[in-house]
Design a protein around this motif. Structure first.
Motif, PDB file in Angstrom:
ATOM      1  N   GLU A 121       1.418   3.019   2.420  1.00 28.02           N
ATOM      2  CA  GLU A 121       2.058   3.132   3.726  1.00 28.02           C
ATOM      3  C   GLU A 121       2.785   1.867   4.163  1.00 28.02           C
ATOM      4  N   TYR A 122       2.718   0.798   3.357  1.00 26.49           N
ATOM      5  CA  TYR A 122       3.276  -0.472   3.808  1.00 26.49           C
ATOM      6  C   TYR A 122       3.818  -1.262   2.617  1.00 26.49           C
ATOM      7  N   GLU A 131      -3.315  -3.731  10.353  1.00 20.01           N
ATOM      8  CA  GLU A 131      -3.922  -2.424  10.077  1.00 20.01           C
ATOM      9  C   GLU A 131      -4.061  -2.196   8.580  1.00 20.01           C
ATOM     10  N   GLN A 132      -3.027  -2.539   7.832  1.00 17.18           N
ATOM     11  CA  GLN A 132      -3.037  -2.299   6.395  1.00 17.18           C
ATOM     12  C   GLN A 132      -3.940  -3.281   5.648  1.00 17.18           C
ATOM     13  N   THR A 171       0.853  -1.184   0.000  1.00 14.52           N
ATOM     14  CA  THR A 171       0.000   0.000   0.000  1.00 14.52           C
ATOM     15  C   THR A 171       0.891   1.237   0.000  1.00 14.52           C
ATOM     16  N   SER A 180      -6.896  -1.870   3.386  1.00 19.28           N
ATOM     17  CA  SER A 180      -6.928  -2.160   1.951  1.00 19.28           C
ATOM     18  C   SER A 180      -8.181  -2.925   1.538  1.00 19.28           C
TER      19      SER A 180
END
Length: 282
Positions: free
Chosen positions: A8-9, A44-45, A6, A49
């Motif tokens: 952020e990841y 969290e991701q 993502t 997503s």
């Protein structure tokens, strides 16, 4: 793939395949790896997503399996009965849902994170076998069985502080997050600091991986600690030359407190620095 990297990841192909496999098999995904390698952030991701709610159960040394199901406050009920409170007529007023119950009660599928399961007692994982396998549990005080409306995606993290029971491991899909190599680490840094100067990243990465290679370190710096260190280096009051003009004979990196987290490792690096200076003079 149902989950990929993502904004952020950064997810490796192997990690994405592990998430996909666990979901298809309808088994909990057990994630192990060094502290700071993004195990908790993975849940969290995945939730973000897939546009799912994330329910987090952070485990402590005192946590019992029943805490994740429900808690019955018998003391409050006794006190209220002595005071003539009308609430005592409905026992549900004294039953608090645990995180598993919350996940089971959702009308739409959610992600359930059981974080750092190895912190609890050794019997804790076995005490959850039936609930995670059948996606149901019995509430004795109500005489009712709670069944999951939608099977949640269960992600379990462990820092490998203690071995988990074989019976529990058999019911999980397992993945170990290896520490990122330099290329993957470069991508992770770029996600967090897209405008960071390449020279600063290169110098910082050299120092970071050099510290991790020092034999005998009690705690090697992690990915999250590298991110914290870079934040400090980017601060306005830190000169750009702090890394480029660094004395190569010194083993202690600048602002080392973001990377090195115990006095034994500081002393080890100081001894190495002393030996390097002595060898350079000889």
């Amino acid at each position: 793939m149902i989950f990929e990297s993502t904004e952020e990841y950064i997810s490796t192909d192997e990690l994405s395949m592990a998430v996909d496999s666990a979901v298809k098999l309808e088994r909990p995904l057990l994630i192990k790896g060094e502290p700071g390698t993004g195990k908790t952030m993975l849940a969290e991701q995945v939730a973000a997503s897939l546009n799912m709610e994330l329910i987090e159960w952070h485990i402590k040394s005192s946590t019992k399996a029943i805490n994740g199901l429900y808690e019955y406050d018998a003391v409050s009920r006794l006190r209220d009965s002595q005071l003539g409170d009308e609430r005592v007529k409905d026992i549900r007023n004294y039953i608090k849902q645990g995180k598993l119950w919350e996940a089971f009660d959702r009308d739409e599928r959610c992600v359930l994170l059981i974080d750092e399961i190895d912190k609890a007692d050794i019997e804790f994982p076995n005490d959850l076998l039936q609930e995670l396998d059948r996606m149901e549990f019995y509430v004795y005080e109500l005489g009712e069985t709670v069944k999951a409306k939608q099977r949640p995606i269960v992600i379990i993290t462990s820092n490998n502080e203690k071995e988990l029971p074989d019976a529990f491991l058999r019911r999980c899909f397992f993945h170990y997050i290896n520490f990122p190599d330099r290329d993957t680490m470069q991508q992770i840094v770029e996600v967090h600091f897209p405008e960071l100067k390449n020279d600063l990243v290169k110098d910082a990465m050299e120092i970071f991986f050099d510290v991790r290679k020092v034999p005998g370190l009690k705690k090697k710096p992690s990915t999250s600690e590298l991110i914290d260190w870079l934040k400090l280096l980017m601060a306005d009051d830190i000169p750009d030359e702090i890394l480029t003009n660094r004395d190569p004979s010194k083993a202690i990196p600048p602002l080392y407190g973001a990377l090195v987290k115990n006095e034994q490792d500081v002393h080890l690096l100081e001894r190495l620095a002393f030996m390097n200076r002595r060898d350079s003079r000889g």
